[in-house]
Design a protein around this motif. Structure first.
Motif, PDB file in Angstrom:
ATOM      1  N   SER A  39       1.436  -1.115   0.514  1.00 43.51           N
ATOM      2  CA  SER A  39      -0.297  -0.306  -0.061  1.00 43.51           C
ATOM      3  C   SER A  39       0.648   1.576   0.063  1.00 43.51           C
ATOM      4  O   SER A  39       1.018   1.909   1.075  1.00 43.51           O
ATOM      5  CB  SER A  39      -0.894   0.144   1.019  1.00 43.51           C
ATOM      6  OG  SER A  39      -2.189   0.879   0.995  1.00 43.51           O
ATOM      7  N   VAL A  40       1.482   1.678  -1.356  1.00 43.56           N
ATOM      8  CA  VAL A  40       2.288   2.574  -1.442  1.00 43.56           C
ATOM      9  C   VAL A  40       1.664   3.046  -2.603  1.00 43.56           C
ATOM     10  O   VAL A  40       0.877   3.205  -3.168  1.00 43.56           O
ATOM     11  CB  VAL A  40       4.033   2.416  -1.928  1.00 43.56           C
ATOM     12  CG1 VAL A  40       4.123   1.360  -0.102  1.00 43.56           C
ATOM     13  CG2 VAL A  40       3.802   1.761  -2.660  1.00 43.56           C
ATOM     14  N   ALA A  41       2.137   5.001  -2.763  1.00 47.83           N
ATOM     15  CA  ALA A  41       1.713   5.867  -3.621  1.00 47.83           C
ATOM     16  C   ALA A  41       3.104   6.230  -4.309  1.00 47.83           C
ATOM     17  O   ALA A  41       4.092   6.290  -3.693  1.00 47.83           O
ATOM     18  CB  ALA A  41       1.123   7.146  -3.006  1.00 47.83           C
ATOM     19  N   LEU A  42       3.100   6.184  -5.999  1.00 51.49           N
ATOM     20  CA  LEU A  42       3.435   5.983  -6.484  1.00 51.49           C
ATOM     21  C   LEU A  42       3.757   8.164  -6.737  1.00 51.49           C
ATOM     22  O   LEU A  42       2.677   8.209  -7.185  1.00 51.49           O
ATOM     23  CB  LEU A  42       3.838   6.011  -8.038  1.00 51.49           C
ATOM     24  CG  LEU A  42       5.229   6.121  -9.093  1.00 51.49           C
ATOM     25  CD1 LEU A  42       6.243   5.540  -8.530  1.00 51.49           C
ATOM     26  CD2 LEU A  42       4.166   5.389 -10.418  1.00 51.49           C
ATOM     27  N   ILE A  43       5.067   8.246  -6.528  1.00 49.31           N
ATOM     28  CA  ILE A  43       5.465  10.228  -6.142  1.00 49.31           C
ATOM     29  C   ILE A  43       5.745  10.322  -7.467  1.00 49.31           C
ATOM     30  O   ILE A  43       5.504  11.200  -8.707  1.00 49.31           O
ATOM     31  CB  ILE A  43       6.609  10.347  -5.456  1.00 49.31           C
ATOM     32  CG1 ILE A  43       5.596   9.933  -4.171  1.00 49.31           C
ATOM     33  CG2 ILE A  43       6.273  11.850  -5.366  1.00 49.31           C
ATOM     34  CD1 ILE A  43       4.619  10.838  -3.776  1.00 49.31           C
ATOM     35  N   GLY A  44       6.014   9.501  -8.079  1.00 50.64           N
ATOM     36  CA  GLY A  44       7.248  10.119  -9.641  1.00 50.64           C
ATOM     37  C   GLY A  44       8.702   9.147 -10.385  1.00 50.64           C
ATOM     38  O   GLY A  44       9.003   8.768  -9.287  1.00 50.64           O
ATOM     39  N   ASP A 198      -2.075   5.254  -9.566  1.00 48.64           N
ATOM     40  CA  ASP A 198      -1.085   6.250  -9.311  1.00 48.64           C
ATOM     41  C   ASP A 198      -0.215   5.357 -10.053  1.00 48.64           C
ATOM     42  O   ASP A 198       0.560   6.833 -11.205  1.00 48.64           O
ATOM     43  CB  ASP A 198      -0.211   4.696  -8.199  1.00 48.64           C
ATOM     44  CG  ASP A 198      -0.434   6.167  -7.199  1.00 48.64           C
ATOM     45  OD1 ASP A 198      -1.655   6.809  -6.769  1.00 48.64           O
ATOM     46  OD2 ASP A 198       0.232   6.317  -6.264  1.00 48.64           O
ATOM     47  N   LEU A 199       0.030   4.313 -11.726  1.00 47.82           N
ATOM     48  CA  LEU A 199       1.222   4.560 -12.663  1.00 47.82           C
ATOM     49  C   LEU A 199       0.249   5.277 -13.495  1.00 47.82           C
ATOM     50  O   LEU A 199       0.834   6.261 -13.774  1.00 47.82           O
ATOM     51  CB  LEU A 199       1.004   3.142 -12.830  1.00 47.82           C
ATOM     52  CG  LEU A 199       1.849   3.064 -13.807  1.00 47.82           C
ATOM     53  CD1 LEU A 199       3.109   3.292 -13.377  1.00 47.82           C
ATOM     54  CD2 LEU A 199       1.640   1.435 -14.024  1.00 47.82           C
ATOM     55  N   GLU A 200      -0.661   6.031 -13.428  1.00 48.74           N
ATOM     56  CA  GLU A 200      -1.769   6.927 -14.999  1.00 48.74           C
ATOM     57  C   GLU A 200      -1.065   7.928 -14.722  1.00 48.74           C
ATOM     58  O   GLU A 200      -0.548   8.334 -15.863  1.00 48.74           O
ATOM     59  CB  GLU A 200      -3.457   6.125 -14.374  1.00 48.74           C
ATOM     60  CG  GLU A 200      -3.436   5.258 -15.336  1.00 48.74           C
ATOM     61  CD  GLU A 200      -3.817   4.841 -16.816  1.00 48.74           C
ATOM     62  OE1 GLU A 200      -3.503   5.731 -17.269  1.00 48.74           O
ATOM     63  OE2 GLU A 200      -5.057   4.040 -16.708  1.00 48.74           O
ATOM     64  N   GLN A 201      -0.770   8.642 -13.606  1.00 51.81           N
ATOM     65  CA  GLN A 201      -1.031   9.593 -13.321  1.00 51.81           C
ATOM     66  C   GLN A 201       0.828   9.948 -12.922  1.00 51.81           C
ATOM     67  O   GLN A 201       0.952  10.872 -13.248  1.00 51.81           O
ATOM     68  CB  GLN A 201      -1.421  10.356 -11.656  1.00 51.81           C
ATOM     69  CG  GLN A 201      -3.154   9.975 -11.935  1.00 51.81           C
ATOM     70  CD  GLN A 201      -3.592   9.787 -10.553  1.00 51.81           C
ATOM     71  OE1 GLN A 201      -2.557  10.570  -9.365  1.00 51.81           O
ATOM     72  NE2 GLN A 201      -4.955   9.573 -10.865  1.00 51.81           N
ATOM     73  N   THR A 202       0.838   9.386 -13.306  1.00 46.36           N
ATOM     74  CA  THR A 202       2.748   9.912 -13.389  1.00 46.36           C
ATOM     75  C   THR A 202       3.448   9.184 -14.762  1.00 46.36           C
ATOM     76  O   THR A 202       4.671   9.991 -15.327  1.00 46.36           O
ATOM     77  CB  THR A 202       3.622   9.114 -12.712  1.00 46.36           C
ATOM     78  OG1 THR A 202       3.014   7.859 -12.180  1.00 46.36           O
ATOM     79  CG2 THR A 202       3.086   9.488 -11.316  1.00 46.36           C
ATOM     80  N   LEU A 203       2.224   8.723 -16.079  1.00 47.52           N
ATOM     81  CA  LEU A 203       3.449   7.834 -16.855  1.00 47.52           C
ATOM     82  C   LEU A 203       3.191   9.578 -18.211  1.00 47.52           C
ATOM     83  O   LEU A 203       1.965  10.452 -17.923  1.00 47.52           O
ATOM     84  CB  LEU A 203       2.230   7.341 -18.064  1.00 47.52           C
ATOM     85  CG  LEU A 203       2.879   5.688 -16.856  1.00 47.52           C
ATOM     86  CD1 LEU A 203       1.370   4.655 -18.040  1.00 47.52           C
ATOM     87  CD2 LEU A 203       3.904   4.929 -18.160  1.00 47.52           C
TER      88      LEU A 203
END
Length: 246
Positions: A39-44, A198-203
């Motif tokens: 349960s982590v968030a991808l910052i970028g 999360d992956l969507e928003q950092t691609l």
């Protein structure tokens, strides 16, 4: 206390996790694994040149450690040498300097999605721009996919990013691989069937997919007809005598 302040307080008792490789498709695949393992968030991502790129995640310390471990194991499966780091309870100044503060604000406010959200992701990396362009062209012509963006990370490494259904992306990537190898050097490929938000928003996404896609009307048949008519009339024009006004 506002919702944003509550989110900021929530992040204060957490850790940062970093995993670095020398391939953009690999780091996106590693990020996907980290997101799905804990349960982590991808910052970028941070790209420092020379092909080096780092995925940065945030969450509770135990979750971050698990995610980083999973990311390193995935890198080994990709044949990539990975470096990693877990920073428990980072101080505010560290976060302010690192290129993650904007993403933390986006997490607090809630981010939007592009028109390509929830479609499978295909990444094809080459060493050399012509090979990437040729592979992208082949992928677009072989299946119903969209070229979402391209990414450059130094050392001649560049990645074409396509979106579409899982079946179409798989077909397109397979065709793109052969074309990239024909033109130059293929270095890595990745297909992610079900990317998380999360992956969507950092691609990286081209602006035309964030806003309304740009429409370029190409009236090819009319242009060809006009050109043919001009060529037919050209001999007659050459025979015309221009009157001498002197």
């Amino acid at each position: 206390m506002t919702g944003q302040e509550q989110t900021q307080n929530q992040w204060r008792d957490t850790a940062l996790g970093l995993v670095s490789t020398q391939s953009f498709p690999a780091i996106v695949g590693i990020a996907d694994t980290m997101l799905k393992s804990a349960s982590v968030a991808l910052i970028g991502y941070e790209k420092i040149g020379g092909g080096y790129c780092t995925a940065i995640v945030r969450g509770r310390t135990a979750d971050v450690r698990l995610a980083v471990q999973s990311g390193v194991e995935m890198a080994e499966q990709f044949g990539q040498r990975a470096t990693s780091l877990v920073v428990p309870r980072p101080l505010p100044n560290l976060e302010a300097v690192l290129p993650i503060s904007g993403r933390l604000s986006q997490l607090a406010q809630g981010g939007g999605n592009s028109q390509l959200s929830h479609l499978a992701v295909g990444l094809l990396e080459t060493r050399g721009f012509p090979a990437m362009v040729g592979a992208a062209d082949a992928m677009l012509k072989s299946a119903d996919v969209h070229l979402a963006a391209h990414e450059k990370i130094g050392s001649g490494l560049c990645t074409a990013i396509i979106r579409g259904t899982v079946a179409n992306v798989a077909v397109a990537v397979d065709v793109g691989m052969h074309e990239a190898e024909r033109i130059g050097e293929l270095t890595a490929v990745m297909v992610i069937p079900r990317p998380l938000d999360d992956l969507e928003q950092t691609l990286p996404i081209a602006s035309c997919w964030i806003e309304k896609p740009m429409e370029i009307p190409l009236k090819i048949e009319e242009k060809v007809q006009e050109t043919e008519e001009l060529l037919i009339a050209l001999p007659d024009l050459q025979q015309l005598q221009i009157p001498d006004d002197r």
